[in-house]
Design an enzyme around this catalytic site. Structure first.
Site, PDB file in Angstrom:
ATOM      1  CB  SER A 148      50.157  13.487  23.139  1.00 30.49           C
ATOM      2  OG  SER A 148      49.393  14.367  22.341  1.00 30.49           O
ATOM      3  NE  ARG A 167      21.734 -27.754  26.643  1.00 28.98           N
ATOM      4  CZ  ARG A 167      21.422 -28.985  26.215  1.00 28.98           C
ATOM      5  NH1 ARG A 167      20.576 -29.157  25.224  1.00 28.98           N
ATOM      6  NH2 ARG A 167      21.972 -30.041  26.777  1.00 28.98           N
TER       7      ARG A 167
END
Lengths: 397, 397, 397, 397
Positions: free
Chosen positions: B264, B304
């Protein structure tokens, strides 16, 4: 460096890049050091500008995994930095927790990205209002479920685009970007232990960074999900424009075209609607990013969730950058949009009586001849949204 | 450069980076040049290695927006490159389309990432099989819906982890990574016009790049969605492990712990289950990335799709990289996992008769005294999955 | 009763309805009673058919919340049923847990829904193969990124539809639907306590219900996510067809039309492409349902997750029903599809030389005159997929 | 009929059921008939109450597929109804389009569901404020990343729950539910042709149905996505509570328990945290439903999107019903929640000095002895949120 797999990414510039994020984290730590010094807790010598040296960056990135977030590694780096004096090293970060630094830095980045999106929305409002005014009476065919429906005006179509953009702006401009200062578990216990007035300290940092001053929100992520939702509302609005451009610029329709088409790598004559296509692309991905923010928020537990907090950062960054990019692309799209009223008229003419079938059935029901035209309140709808746009323009920064 | 907002990202190394992608695109173009030369269509002088010079990269990235994909800009760059002769410039990319180059390059990148994930899955199978063997008979309490249920063995819990990992491996190892060579609209018309045998040309490129040889799949994206789904199945499996570690390493439970906890930034005594936390994080985000791939696939239209194709690339990259990272983290997690049979025994002892209530009701029903133990077929379930793991180990590369 | 807000829902018939699910759960309990009786553990009198009386159903539904799943309420109802003898009541459900009954019942329902989808896919393969054969040489324009590209054949477009459908079929036909029999925590401890051979008991139930016999998979949900992913691959494939029909049936294009158009409530002349529209609708929702299944799988923990298991059921049902509906709609769409080669030819003619620009540049490069036609390997691509379809037709049930 | 696969579904009562939706659609048509009659366009005889007869319902449902939405079938049914006079049949629906009727009906249903959620949120605010007051000073351990961090109070944890609930309430109470009246393409052309003042007609219907009066919003779906996002913010908030209850009611922790636990079908001693579990379940599914609403909004095109509009209805219904259910469950959960301060104290005691490590390092830094207690501003944070809750209570309906 921009993202080859997200063409247009360079438009998002420095928003949320590692460089910007580091600068923002350092700004938080610096601001906090000033708080400690000004409160007489840390010595004057602790007040020092914080920098990351280029050679440290790669080390930093690799080590950000150790604690699961980049802040402890950043603090370690600074404490190992020979350029910083012992007072700074000793007092750095005291009273904060990693989440304070990272959440605050992210809010700072987010505020910047949102401001850029808002500026684009405002430019779009101007373009759209112009388009709507010019084409307030331009006849075109309304299409529903892909088929010709009844006559309308191109201005009234633009009015729907403008409405969506104004709605997005309303939500975006209501967002707040709060500081996060709560300490290890949101109670500011360490700060109080050091002798600080927690509310005053928080207000000070908020003021220095231009963020909103609210109590710690470690496990309440409404701020993040609201931003995510509002950003998606932007791409929703732009996608609605892009869809119309993609549809109406098909060669068989030809009623709109992008100002500058995109080239093909092999077909020399092609001009593709690239901006619309890239905006549409963004809108296919952003809802899932915002959903991820909600999932992370809903996963909060304890005083900091293992995984829930961490899952937010990259999706928030990607969502913000993609919205900035799509916003700029939409602005360009609108400013360069070419409208072809002749093709619109030709489509209507070719559709002939079929698009007046409803009018004929209404006239028959009324026992009257059909009136001249069949545009209903199309023009007053345009006027109403123009009025809404005007209000925005006048009140704006 | 790794991603500060995705701690652990450096573990994904070069997979799908701009550098790797460029190398892959150049490899496709080079292979195609060889095809043209060897077929006698392009002159021998066209056969040249292709390189991007560093100073070109930024230009290239900014210009990839113009066509909506990076390939036309790449081709332009190469054609402007003073180091390449005119034959190479003239014949470069002839017969291909952008999608051929980009899809093939992405499949090449994907194959590499998947291979790394598969290697991690195999290492995990070894670790898990060891854990299951060692703890085949280690008593622990089964928990259902958060509450103590009945006794079980830790080995049988590990057996469920191993089953999930084996399932993920089965799917991943069934993926194929095909070449994409179809020309402008999938028909290879340009290649045929140039005089090429299209099937042979495709087979040649596939062979050179180590990809599967299949007909063009421009608008059929099953390959992409299958890969996405299989990758999510990996993070699903690892998340299931991580959840157990996160739960069982809570201090009140203490039955498992990560080998090395994460620090921490402010609480000196903390050791956080960082690997589990980061794996869990990944699994909160990957399903939405795979869903995006499906949405893009379902948006295909024409030869496409404007936007549908483009929306795939970044989510596929992010999904692949995050899976590589989470896979490596899970491997480390398992190899370092500490099991505390004493705490498991203590939990069971504290639970007392409550976890035998079902046994007592069954015994009463049978009119017999409860048997010794209440583990059912726990051990044979472990043996069954160990057998499945053994088969994998023997057949593997 | 069908769902007004999902038009076409009636096509899914009884799949996963409350009625079907209850029947399936009762079938599991009956089968298990037979196992207990045949093993000599329960008396012969316990072997009784199980029924829910209509008046019980509403009670049952309201009470399914108490335990968080419907099985305990179902068991309570049966135990309170005056038509059942005491032996049945006493031995009912002994050795099982709720998850065994519900998961097995869901797999039974899922198997039925998937079989119906598979049958539709097979019909579609026949329709598509016919279309591809008939239009193998029908000239049409290929469109990429919305713009005209090069000539192609309608047959080669159909070939891409067929490829997607075949891919979906491959995945769907690889699914398995396993029995779930593990007892309270997957160890079969209660069954063993009662004196049963757990593996034999499980095999017996699997055999009776037509399900696969595998060890308990309480917390390993690959079976569920694989089914979800495969179902989405179906709607992906159908959406790709629907998108083309929606685009090509626009009046300005007119190259395709649905056999029977849908009416408007106010415009008498309209004929909307309703089937395509409803198929497209489904595909906009299914990826998120499958993603939910992954999230639930990734949320597994302990020996049964609080919430993770429960979140699966409704999304799985909705995904399965919507896929059945969309499958039937696509079958109708394809069987009624009207193709207009004259319009295709007219589009090509209007496009003129622009769609031959690539050919001209290739011919110039080769120093030859352009060849006749510019269709490349279009016809052989059709033949290849027809061959793949033929193989399927021959091997099929 | 409630949904067996969504335990607790009966709590959502009639919201969005077929019955409610039909009633709402009939109310729209009736209101419009009154508009036509009062304007002197339709004869007085047209003003008739509209009913669906039970025998018609199934026909209606099956036929709702034909047009892709239920309205044309509803209109057909009414026109075929022998109980209605010819004037009503002739004038019914004239000037409207399907989307007007369905969108308005959905907004009416949504308004009702949201009102119920808001009422639950208000009840929760009361419960939570009580809990926070009572436990303002109750010591407990803060947990971050699953591990013990520092001391805090249970009141300050409740304060975070309350903040999330208040945030959700703020968003929910800002929603509007507008009428949709625009005719075929949003221009009200048919209404104008009949001689109606479109703005007045719209205002009249809005007034009669209690909806907001805004211009037609056919293709601008901000209203729908805002509602979806706000509903997810509710389940996010409740899930955060549920996660804490699920975690803290584990037997090893035992600091909280649900008032009434849920039974197991086989383990007589179990009491499962069923309400928390079902709330958690909801929150695993709602983000994807809201994302679907965004995808549908972003798919709008033309003057009505084929599929985009249709994909909204079922997800909106499911999202609204699930939120109503989860809201009621959370209210029950909070009202019955049992808090065990003794277990909280015992946990803290067992944690010992480890949770004071941060305090000790701060004290050492300050050169002072640690202060008494280490709760920082925990109590004033509680007071701040209680003040926010008080403001809400006073202003409320």
């Amino acid at each position: 460096m921009t993202d080859l797999l997200w063409p247009g990414d360079h438009r998002a510039g420095d928003h949320f890049t590692g460089r910007q994020l580091c600068a923002a984290m350092l700004a938080v730590e610096e601001s906090w050091l000033r708080v400690l010094v000004d409160a007489g807790i840390a010595p004057e010598a602790a007040r020092r500008p914080l920098r990351l040296r280029q050679e440290h960056v790669e080390w930093f990135e690799d080590h950000s995994e150790l604690a699961g977030n980049p802040v402890p590694a950043l603090v370690d780096l600074l404490r190992a930095d020979s350029d910083l004096g012992s007072a700074t090293k000793q007092w750095l970060h005291r009273g904060l927790t990693s989440q304070d630094v990272l959440d605050t830095a992210l809010m700072w980045c987010l505020g910047g990205a949102v401001a850029e999106v808002a500026a684009d929305l405002r430019r779009q409002v101007v373009s759209l209002a112009d388009l709507a005014r010019v084409h307030r009476g331009t006849p075109t065919v309304a299409r529903t479920l892909t088929q010709h429906a009844v006559p309308t005006t191109f201005g009234s179509k633009v009015a729907t685009w403008l409405t969506a953009v104004l709605d997005a702006y309303d939500d975006l401009s209501g967002l707040t970007f709060p500081v996060q200062i709560g300490g290890a578990a949101g109670t500011m216990a360490a700060a109080v232990e050091l002798g600080l007035d927690p509310a005053a300290a928080r207000a000070r940092v908020a003021g220095e960074l231009g963020l909103a001053d609210v109590p710690a929100w470690h496990t309440v992520r409404s701020t993040v999900t609201r931003a995510g939702d509002a950003l998606v509302r932007c791409t929703d609005a732009w996608s609605r424009v892009a869809n119309d451009v993609l549809t109406l610029s098909r060669p068989e329709v030809g009623e709109l075209s992008e100002g500058v088409g995109g080239p093909s790598s092999t077909m020399p004559d092609k001009a593709n609607p690239v901006l619309s296509m890239l905006v549409r692309r963004a809108a296919l991905t952003t809802p899932m990013l915002a959903a991820t923010l909600h999932l992370a928020a809903a996963y909060q537990v304890d005083e900091r969730a293992a995984g829930g907090w961490h899952a937010e950062w990259a999706p928030l960054r990607d969502l913000a950058r993609r919205t900035v990019v799509a916003g700029a692309q939409t602005t360009d799209l609108l400013e360069g949009l070419e409208v072809h009223p002749d093709r619109m008229a030709a489509t209507l003419a070719a559709a002939g009586d079929a698009v007046l079938a409803e009018q004929h059935s209404m006239a028959a029901l009324s026992g009257r001849d059909p009136r001249e035209g069949y545009l209903g309140e199309a023009e007053s709808l345009v006027d109403a949204v123009l009025e809404r746009a005007r209000t925005l323009s006048e009140e704006s920064p």
